[in-house]
Design a protein around this motif. Structure first.
Motif, mmCIF file in Angstrom:
data_model
loop_
_atom_site.group_PDB
_atom_site.id
_atom_site.type_symbol
_atom_site.label_atom_id
_atom_site.label_comp_id
_atom_site.label_asym_id
_atom_site.label_seq_id
_atom_site.Cartn_x
_atom_site.Cartn_y
_atom_site.Cartn_z
ATOM 1 N N ASN A 1 0.845 -1.191 0.000
ATOM 2 C CA ASN A 1 0.000 0.000 0.000
ATOM 3 C C ASN A 1 0.881 1.241 0.000
ATOM 4 O OD1 ASN A 1 -1.584 2.302 0.981
ATOM 5 N ND2 ASN A 1 -3.214 0.804 1.288
ATOM 6 N N LEU A 2 0.891 1.940 -1.143
ATOM 7 C CA LEU A 2 1.652 3.179 -1.295
ATOM 8 C C LEU A 2 0.747 4.299 -1.789
ATOM 9 C CD1 LEU A 2 4.838 1.697 -3.004
ATOM 10 C CD2 LEU A 2 4.593 2.402 -0.630
ATOM 11 N N GLU A 3 -0.496 4.302 -1.328
ATOM 12 C CA GLU A 3 -1.448 5.317 -1.771
ATOM 13 C C GLU A 3 -1.006 6.717 -1.347
ATOM 14 O OE1 GLU A 3 -5.333 4.335 -0.408
ATOM 15 O OE2 GLU A 3 -5.422 2.428 -1.482
ATOM 16 N N LYS A 4 -1.139 7.644 -2.258
ATOM 17 C CA LYS A 4 -0.861 9.064 -1.997
ATOM 18 C C LYS A 4 0.468 9.250 -1.271
ATOM 19 C CE LYS A 4 -3.453 13.258 -1.028
ATOM 20 N NZ LYS A 4 -4.698 13.850 -0.511
ATOM 21 N N SER A 5 1.504 8.694 -1.856
ATOM 22 C CA SER A 5 2.823 8.778 -1.219
ATOM 23 C C SER A 5 3.838 9.513 -2.091
ATOM 24 C CB SER A 5 3.333 7.367 -0.891
ATOM 25 O OG SER A 5 3.352 6.550 -2.028
ATOM 26 N N GLY A 6 3.380 10.195 -3.139
ATOM 27 C CA GLY A 6 4.274 11.007 -3.957
ATOM 28 C C GLY A 6 5.050 10.231 -4.996
ATOM 29 N N ASN B 1 -2.473 -7.879 -2.803
ATOM 30 C CA ASN B 1 -3.134 -6.574 -2.770
ATOM 31 C C ASN B 1 -2.108 -5.498 -3.114
ATOM 32 O OD1 ASN B 1 -4.303 -4.093 -2.002
ATOM 33 N ND2 ASN B 1 -5.519 -5.040 -0.386
ATOM 34 N N ILE B 2 -2.378 -4.718 -4.154
ATOM 35 C CA ILE B 2 -1.490 -3.625 -4.535
ATOM 36 C C ILE B 2 -2.302 -2.345 -4.617
ATOM 37 C CG2 ILE B 2 -1.736 -4.281 -6.976
ATOM 38 C CD1 ILE B 2 1.020 -3.032 -7.437
ATOM 39 N N GLY B 3 -1.924 -1.338 -3.812
ATOM 40 C CA GLY B 3 -2.626 -0.059 -3.780
ATOM 41 C C GLY B 3 -1.690 1.087 -4.099
ATOM 42 N N LEU B 4 -1.868 1.708 -5.268
ATOM 43 C CA LEU B 4 -1.019 2.823 -5.710
ATOM 44 C C LEU B 4 -1.867 4.044 -6.051
ATOM 45 C CD1 LEU B 4 1.381 0.788 -8.054
ATOM 46 C CD2 LEU B 4 1.744 1.426 -5.661
ATOM 47 N N VAL B 5 -2.999 4.195 -5.393
ATOM 48 C CA VAL B 5 -3.954 5.266 -5.671
ATOM 49 C C VAL B 5 -3.371 6.640 -5.330
ATOM 50 C CG1 VAL B 5 -6.215 6.179 -4.964
ATOM 51 C CG2 VAL B 5 -5.909 3.721 -5.304
ATOM 52 N N ASP B 6 -3.797 7.658 -6.090
ATOM 53 C CA ASP B 6 -3.456 9.064 -5.798
ATOM 54 C C ASP B 6 -1.951 9.319 -5.778
ATOM 55 O OD1 ASP B 6 -6.009 10.295 -5.535
ATOM 56 O OD2 ASP B 6 -6.268 9.286 -3.621
ATOM 57 N N ASN B 7 -1.281 8.929 -6.855
ATOM 58 C CA ASN B 7 0.127 9.256 -7.038
ATOM 59 C C ASN B 7 0.293 9.994 -8.361
ATOM 60 O OD1 ASN B 7 1.927 8.118 -4.813
ATOM 61 N ND2 ASN B 7 0.566 6.392 -5.195
ATOM 62 N N LYS B 8 1.509 10.039 -8.864
ATOM 63 C CA LYS B 8 1.776 10.711 -10.137
ATOM 64 C C LYS B 8 2.432 9.736 -11.104
ATOM 65 C CE LYS B 8 2.409 15.125 -7.734
ATOM 66 N NZ LYS B 8 3.356 16.223 -7.412
ATOM 67 N N SER C 1 -6.126 3.972 -9.126
ATOM 68 C CA SER C 1 -6.917 5.162 -9.442
ATOM 69 C C SER C 1 -6.143 6.453 -9.236
ATOM 70 C CB SER C 1 -8.185 5.193 -8.577
ATOM 71 O OG SER C 1 -9.036 4.126 -8.906
ATOM 72 N N ASN C 2 -6.566 7.473 -10.000
ATOM 73 C CA ASN C 2 -6.060 8.843 -9.851
ATOM 74 C C ASN C 2 -4.550 8.944 -10.033
ATOM 75 O OD1 ASN C 2 -8.714 9.642 -9.275
ATOM 76 N ND2 ASN C 2 -8.438 9.278 -7.102
ATOM 77 N N ASN C 3 -4.090 8.451 -11.184
ATOM 78 C CA ASN C 3 -2.726 8.653 -11.647
ATOM 79 C C ASN C 3 -2.817 9.197 -13.074
ATOM 80 O OD1 ASN C 3 -0.559 7.543 -9.667
ATOM 81 N ND2 ASN C 3 -2.211 6.047 -9.551
ATOM 82 N N THR C 4 -1.765 9.126 -13.831
ATOM 83 C CA THR C 4 -1.819 9.553 -15.238
ATOM 84 C C THR C 4 -1.343 8.416 -16.131
ATOM 85 O OG1 THR C 4 0.366 10.573 -14.987
ATOM 86 C CG2 THR C 4 -1.530 12.006 -14.719
ATOM 87 N N ILE C 5 -1.825 7.232 -15.824
ATOM 88 C CA ILE C 5 -1.446 6.033 -16.565
ATOM 89 C C ILE C 5 -2.285 5.933 -17.830
ATOM 90 C CG2 ILE C 5 -1.261 3.521 -16.436
ATOM 91 C CD1 ILE C 5 -1.165 3.863 -13.359
#
Length: 802
Positions: free
Chosen positions: A254-259, A276-283, A304-308
């Motif tokens: 889980n690395l959600e919203k971690s820059g 389980n892999i969580g990469l939500v709200d990054n760049k 979700s909420n990246n620019t992939i």
């Protein structure tokens, strides 16, 4: 009665005995763990032959005689190895004396209400194996360890107010640490590299802090790590995922919203145990690597909420263990595979809204019997929604197909797929908005799940009428069908929906009167009927619906007066009744609407004066009463409406002056009183400095400053005349009558600063009083000059002869 009292007394005694037995057993269990009682106090006193409340060190409550407190100080007691005070209501801090328990192995203090700092003595207990102090109010920094704690396996200080950076020395002395929980604190700085020396770590949870910087590459040393929570920090690290991809035992990431920045590395496919892999709200950028298909144990993927961009790899849909695919708010393109509902038998959540996905809705989705959430909104999907779409979606709770190009089956005028959704007995939300469905609502809508809470189908080109059966949806909270082509009347059965909070039917072709059955809604807060063909009057009973917050009925054919009961809605925040045929006057009771934020009654046939009580609406930002037949003055009480940002009183029969008190309306951005019968001078202070001529047109008797392009005030004319006269005299043209060509035009006066006017007028008396009478300019010439200036000024500013 005697028998009854005996029964009650016996029951109470039995309850007390049972309670005392519980307390007794607990205290005796504690006694069994005390291996050294040098004074034999507990050995001789804590026995079953006496009441717990008589035991030494024990305090009981007065009423129920239950164990309440324990004081075993100064008894020389030792060798305690477990202390669990979790989920109690304690106060104060952890005493430093706890470090004197050399055999303590377990210390559980979670959710106790303790505060203060963590004493360093805790990390002096070499025998300690587990410490759990989560969910308290501890503050300050985390202390360092002063001894090597070979036994310590778990530290949990999550959900506290701890601050500072993590002490590097702490992790030098924890060689067997397996779990570190520090989430939801206020730690900052970098994660010390020493932490990655704790190679036995299986769980590392540092999320919801303010950690920053790069993750040290030595994180790859944590080969035993199974759970990694680092989300909601500020790492801004493009290489973190590459380093983490070397952790072969990782099951949860889980690395959600971690820059995070940069692409997802293909090496992530090495984490074959990942569930389980969580990469939500990054760049994150780039595409999803096809190697992600190697994660054969994957259950949840959240990107979700990246620019992939690019397509979703086909191999991902071969992972039969997948339960959740969440990829909203990216730039993903391509189609969903036609066999998705067959390849993913465990799929519970498919959430891919806000992308660039296209193609038809896969027919096989109807076979996804475990599907709970289906979110396909704001993409480029097209084609008909299959009639059998919901036949096997028996677990479906949330359906959002909005913002696509879905249509109904061309063979039927009805939206038949809605009939198939009657099989989804747990369905709570249906959103179909912004699709060209071009069909009618089937009667079967009334057979949808009784659990349905929200039905939203805005701007779908839906035709026909609203089925009466909609009144069967007893748990409906939100019903929205705005901007369609609905005809017929509003079903009276809607009044049966006691939980309904929002009805949104604006911009349709609904006819007939507003049913009084709407007043039966016990929870109705938002009623939007604007832009229909409704006739008759507003039901007066709506004034009894105290839950109403927004009432919008503009642009209809409603008549009669506005019911006096509406002014009782003291909690209403929006009231729009514009462009109807309401008559009558505004009552004094309008002041009851204390919290109203938007009030628009424009475009009606209201008459009479605006009541002065309107000034009590001190929190109202938007007021429009334009295009009515209101008359009389603008009350000075308007100056008390200190929150006004928009005020439109145009096209009425108002008279009198614009109150100078309105200069106090410092937030006023839009003001319009055009085409009334106002007179006098326009206020010049406060917000009036920035209003233009358009705010005042059509009031021939108004006067004001030049930028208003109305008749200038007499004060301005006098100052201009005096200034001109002084300037004329100073230029040595005494006793000479000024000619028309000598008079300054409007553009000239606009360039003259107030400072110049002040200097000129200050010199007026000096010039005329100190000189000889025969040298002064004649007063008749002053008056003549004044008239000429006025005439020329009016001609320049309005383009007409004065």
């Amino acid at each position: 009665m005697v028998l009854w009292h005996s029964f009650v007394a016996t029951t109470m005694v039995a309850d007390r005995v049972t309670s005392n037995t519980i307390d007794q057993d607990a205290l005796l269990a504690l006694k069994d763990h005390i291996v050294d009682d040098p004074q034999n106090l507990l050995s001789n006193n804590w026995t079953t032959t006496t009441s717990v409340c008589d035991w030494v060190g024990v305090t009981c409550g007065f009423r129920h005689r239950r164990f309440r407190a324990l004081n075993l100080s100064h008894m020389g007691l030792t060798e305690l190895d477990g202390l669990d005070l979790s989920y109690n209501d304690l106060q104060g801090h952890i005493p430093g004396e706890i470090g004197k328990l050399p055999k303590l192995r377990i210390l559980y203090l979670s959710h106790t209400g303790l505060s203060g700092s963590i004493p360093s003595a805790v990390f002096n207990i070499s025998s300690l194996q587990e410490i759990d102090a989560t969910g308290n109010m501890f503050s300050g920094s985390l202390p360092s360890a002063n001894v090597t704690m070979f036994s310590l396996r778990m530290i949990d200080f999550g959900f506290n107010n701890l601050t500072g950076s993590l002490p590097s020395s702490l992790f030098n002395d924890l060689p067997n640490l397996k779990a570190l929980h520090l989430s939801r604190n206020q730690f900052h700085g970098q994660i010390p590299a020493a932490l990655y020396g704790c190679i036995q770590l299986k769980i590392l949870s540092l999320s919801y802090n303010n950690f920053e910087g790069k993750i040290h590459q030595d994180i790859k040393n944590l080969t035993a790590l199974e759970w990694l929570y680092l989300g909601y920090n500020k790492f801004n690290d493009a290489e973190m995922l590459s380093s983490i991809s070397d952790l072969p035992s990782l099951g949860l990431l889980n690395l959600e919203k971690s820059g995070l920045t940069g692409p997802i590395p293909s090496a992530i496919g090495n984490l074959t145990l990942l569930r389980n892999i969580g990469l939500v709200d990054n760049k994150l950028t780039g595409t999803i690597p096809p190697e992600i298909g190697n994660l054969v144990n994957l259950e949840i993927i959240s990107l979700s909420n990246n620019t992939i961009g690019g397509p979703i790899p086909a191999r991902l849909f071969n992972i039969s263990t997948l339960r959740t695919i969440e990829m909203t708010g990216n730039y993903l393109s391509g189609h969903l595979p036609s066999s998705i509902g067959l390849q993913l038998p465990n799929l519970e959540r498919l959430i891919v809204g806000g992308n660039k996905l296209s193609g038809p809705i896969p027919v096989s989705l109807s076979n996804a019997s475990e599907l709970i959430t289906l979110e396909l909104s704001s993409n480029f999907f097209f084609g008909p929604i299959p009639d059998a779409f919901g036949d096997d979606l028996r677990s479906l709770r949330y359906l959002n197909l909005g913002g696509n190009n879905f249509t109904s089956n061309s063979l039927s005028s009805e939206l038949s797929f809605l009939t198939s959704l009657t099989n989804s007995k747990n369905l709570r939300t249906i959103i179909l908005s912004l699709n060209p469905l071009k069909g009618t609502l089937p009667i079967s809508v009334g057979n949808l799940s009784s659990s349905l809470e929200s039905f939203v189908a805005d701007n779908c080109q839906i035709k026909g009428s609203i089925p009466e059966g909609i009144g069967n949806l007893s748990n409906l909270v939100h019903l929205s069908l705005q901007e369609n082509d609905l005809k017929g009347t509003i079903p009276t059965t809607i009044g049966k929906l006691k939980k309904l909070q929002a009805i949104r039917f604006p911009v349709n072709n609904l006819e007939g009167s507003i049913p009084s059955d709407l007043c039966d809604g016990e929870s109705l807060a938002f009623l939007y009927l604007r832009g229909n063909k409704l006739v008759g009057s507003i039901p007066s009973c709506l004034g009894n619906v105290s839950s109403l917050r927004d009432l919008s009925m503009g642009v209809n054919n409603l008549t009669s007066t506005i019911p006096s009961t509406l002014w009782r809605l003291k909690d209403i925040q929006l009231l729009k009744l514009s462009l109807n045929y309401f008559s009558g006057s505004l009552p004094l009771d309008i002041s009851n609407l204390k919290v109203v934020r938007y009030l628009d009654i424009s475009g009606n046939q209201l008459s009479g004066e605006i009541p002065s009580s309107i000034g009590d609406l001190k929190d109202l930002p938007h007021l429009s009463l334009s295009n009515n037949r209101l008359q009389g003055p603008i009350s000075p009480s308007f100056g008390g409406m200190v929150s006004l940002e928009f005020l439109d009183l145009s096209r009425n029969n108002l008279s009198g002056e614009i109150p100078k008190e309105m200069e106090k309306l410092i937030y006023l951005k839009y003001f319009n009183v055009s085409f009334n019968g106002l007179q006098g001078e326009i206020p010049g202070g406060g917000p009036f400095k920035k209003f233009s001529a358009g705010s005042f047109w059509g009031n021939e008797a108004l006067c004001g400053s030049p930028q208003m392009q109305v008749q200038p005030s007499i004060g301005v004319i006098v100052i201009m005349a005096m200034a001109f006269t002084v300037l004329y005299v100073k230029r040595g043209r005494r006793n000479k009558k000024p000619k028309q060509a000598d008079l300054p035009d409007l553009a000239t006066w606009r360039r003259v600063s107030f400072l110049e006017l002040e200097r000129a007028t200050n010199g007026f008396d000096e010039v005329n009083l100190l000189e000889q009478p025969k040298e002064r300019i004649d007063i008749k010439d002053v008056l003549t000059t004044l008239k000429k200036i006025k005439a020329k000024f009016l001609k320049d500013s309005r383009g007409i002869e004065a």
